[in-house]
Design a protein around this motif. Structure first.
Motif, mmCIF file in Angstrom:
data_model
loop_
_atom_site.group_PDB
_atom_site.id
_atom_site.type_symbol
_atom_site.label_atom_id
_atom_site.label_comp_id
_atom_site.label_asym_id
_atom_site.label_seq_id
_atom_site.Cartn_x
_atom_site.Cartn_y
_atom_site.Cartn_z
ATOM 1 N N ALA A 127 0.812 -1.219 0.000
ATOM 2 C CA ALA A 127 0.000 0.000 0.000
ATOM 3 C C ALA A 127 0.846 1.270 0.000
ATOM 4 C CB ALA A 127 -0.939 -0.022 1.207
ATOM 5 N N ASP A 128 2.005 1.249 0.662
ATOM 6 C CA ASP A 128 2.863 2.437 0.707
ATOM 7 C C ASP A 128 3.900 2.467 -0.405
ATOM 8 O OD1 ASP A 128 4.561 0.435 1.516
ATOM 9 O OD2 ASP A 128 5.047 1.328 3.472
ATOM 10 N N GLN A 129 3.847 1.511 -1.300
ATOM 11 C CA GLN A 129 4.774 1.380 -2.428
ATOM 12 C C GLN A 129 6.231 1.256 -1.998
ATOM 13 O OE1 GLN A 129 4.008 4.337 -5.498
ATOM 14 N NE2 GLN A 129 2.174 3.247 -6.151
ATOM 15 N N SER A 130 6.455 0.776 -0.782
ATOM 16 C CA SER A 130 7.824 0.560 -0.326
ATOM 17 C C SER A 130 8.398 -0.750 -0.854
ATOM 18 C CB SER A 130 7.883 0.552 1.200
ATOM 19 O OG SER A 130 7.142 -0.540 1.736
ATOM 20 N N ALA A 131 7.523 -1.643 -1.329
ATOM 21 C CA ALA A 131 7.987 -2.951 -1.790
ATOM 22 C C ALA A 131 7.030 -3.499 -2.831
ATOM 23 C CB ALA A 131 8.100 -3.923 -0.612
ATOM 24 N N LEU A 132 7.535 -4.460 -3.587
ATOM 25 C CA LEU A 132 6.728 -5.237 -4.513
ATOM 26 C C LEU A 132 6.546 -6.639 -3.946
ATOM 27 C CD1 LEU A 132 8.553 -4.428 -7.870
ATOM 28 C CD2 LEU A 132 6.270 -3.625 -7.267
ATOM 29 N N ILE A 133 5.376 -7.222 -4.178
ATOM 30 C CA ILE A 133 5.150 -8.628 -3.890
ATOM 31 C C ILE A 133 5.080 -9.358 -5.232
ATOM 32 C CG2 ILE A 133 3.727 -10.308 -2.687
ATOM 33 C CD1 ILE A 133 4.978 -8.091 -0.907
ATOM 34 N N VAL A 134 5.803 -10.462 -5.344
ATOM 35 C CA VAL A 134 5.917 -11.201 -6.609
ATOM 36 C C VAL A 134 5.539 -12.656 -6.361
ATOM 37 C CG1 VAL A 134 7.463 -11.900 -8.482
ATOM 38 C CG2 VAL A 134 7.767 -9.667 -7.380
ATOM 39 N N ALA A 135 4.688 -13.199 -7.209
ATOM 40 C CA ALA A 135 4.306 -14.611 -7.126
ATOM 41 C C ALA A 135 5.264 -15.437 -7.975
ATOM 42 C CB ALA A 135 2.878 -14.811 -7.615
ATOM 43 N N GLU A 136 5.797 -16.491 -7.375
ATOM 44 C CA GLU A 136 6.642 -17.450 -8.081
ATOM 45 C C GLU A 136 5.855 -18.761 -8.157
ATOM 46 O OE1 GLU A 136 11.233 -19.171 -8.018
ATOM 47 O OE2 GLU A 136 10.265 -18.599 -6.137
ATOM 48 N N THR A 137 5.159 -18.947 -9.265
ATOM 49 C CA THR A 137 4.211 -20.055 -9.394
ATOM 50 C C THR A 137 4.878 -21.405 -9.161
ATOM 51 O OG1 THR A 137 2.930 -18.755 -10.980
ATOM 52 C CG2 THR A 137 2.521 -21.112 -10.936
ATOM 53 N N GLY A 138 6.003 -21.640 -9.826
ATOM 54 C CA GLY A 138 6.657 -22.934 -9.757
ATOM 55 C C GLY A 138 7.425 -23.179 -8.464
#
Length: 337
Positions: free
Chosen positions: A190-201
């Motif tokens: 929400a504060d744009q301090s970080a990205l969340i990334v999905a690693e499917t495999g």
């Protein structure tokens, strides 16, 4: 398959699947979604624009605008490729990850290619995208070896050619993280301090810090997910909403740490005998600060399945699917929508 490549499996020992992977419903279960029919299949991702309409890209290249109240569907543009992840920019423009054409922008009048090569190599399977307030774009690519129609081969091979990339406002493209096993959804905190990334495999969610003392570091946020994470999004509630397109596959988990030739044999089998997704409707609401699962919502796939896109707006969940010819609407509360 990209020309000239063959299956080259890499060994990996996955963590033992949690018991949750064997359940078919959440507690409480997700309310049965209401379908909004489209004119073609494959609304892989869904976003809500500034205008309040839902946008989704279809298998035939079209991006459609959907009124979730009336159910009306309007074509807005055709990319000429296969649109996947979308990001609604302020002012009405759309950023588009196209599996065949790269990273695109539709301004409402014009379709522009932003990135179609990285380091001189054609961009393959651009997956999901977000944009910062200063115009910096972050996006994922799932595989450098397999095309979209053969996405299961990437999970079977487990060679780890997915990436998280950044495009500056001046157009320069930088790889922030390489070696991801089918990099997929991406969302800001929400504060744009970080990205969340999905690693499917890898059955994981990662956090990539953009600001502060940890800027530039990449760390696990949630490990050993019970299913295959696909697209993700930041909800109006501050949670990261995660789609689980399918529960974990016991045969795939069994094969991954074993001799690579076994997966080569599986690759050569008829499609009907290969590991495949199990139809379900499954989304998680995850706290981006500590990885705690706040909502674990699942129901059977009686009227919808293989959920690959989700957006949450004031307690309403809007779902997309790689396979279905509809988007779907349900609620966080479990009440019928």
């Amino acid at each position: 398959m990209i020309a000239g490549i063959s299956m080259e499996p890499t060994r990996w020992t996955p963590p033992a699947a949690p018991a949750r992977a064997r359940d078919a419903r959440g507690t409480p279960p997700l309310a049965t979604p209401r379908r909004i029919e489209l004119s073609s299949a494959g609304p892989e991702d869904v976003v809500v624009g500034d205008d309040g309409f839902v946008y989704a890209g279809l298998a035939d290249g079209r991006i459609v605008r959907v009124d979730r109240e009336s159910g009306s569907v309007v074509d807005v543009v055709n990319t000429g490729g296969r649109p996947l992840g979308l990001c609604a920019e302020p002012g009405g423009a759309l950023l588009i990850c196209d599996a065949h054409r790269g990273l695109l922008r539709w301004s409402g009048e014009q379709l522009t290619t932003l990135v179609d090569t990285v380091d001189g190599v054609p961009l393959n399977m651009a997956s999901n995208v977000v944009v910062d307030d200063d115009g910096t774009i972050y996006f994922t690519t799932s595989s450098r070896r397999w095309v979209l129609d053969e996405w299961m081969n990437d999970l079977l091979e487990h060679s780890g050619t997915g990436r998280l990339l950044r495009r500056s406002p001046s157009g320069e493209v930088e790889t922030l993280c390489d070696g991801l096993h089918f990099a997929n959804g991406v969302a800001f905190t929400a504060d744009q301090s970080a990205l969340i990334v999905a690693e499917t495999g890898g059955y994981r969610l990662h956090r990539y810090w953009l600001r502060g003392t940890r800027a530039g570091t990449f760390e696990p946020l949630v490990d050993n997910l019970p299913g295959f994470a696909d697209n993700i999004s930041l909800g109006s509630d501050g949670l990261i909403w995660v789609t689980l397109a399918s529960p974990r596959n016991p045969l795939l988990d069994l094969l991954l740490p074993r001799a690579p030739f076994l997966r080569k044999l599986v690759w050569r089998l008829p499609a009907v005998l290969k590991p495949k997704p199990v139809r379900t409707v499954w989304v998680l609401g995850v706290d981006p600060t500590d990885g705690r699962v706040v909502h674990d919502l699942q129901c059977d796939a009686t009227n919808y399945g293989m959920v690959t896109g989700v957006v949450e707006v004031d307690g309403t969940l809007i779902l997309g699917s790689l396979d279905e010819s509809a988007i779907a609407v349900t609620t966080v509360s479990g009440e019928q929508n």
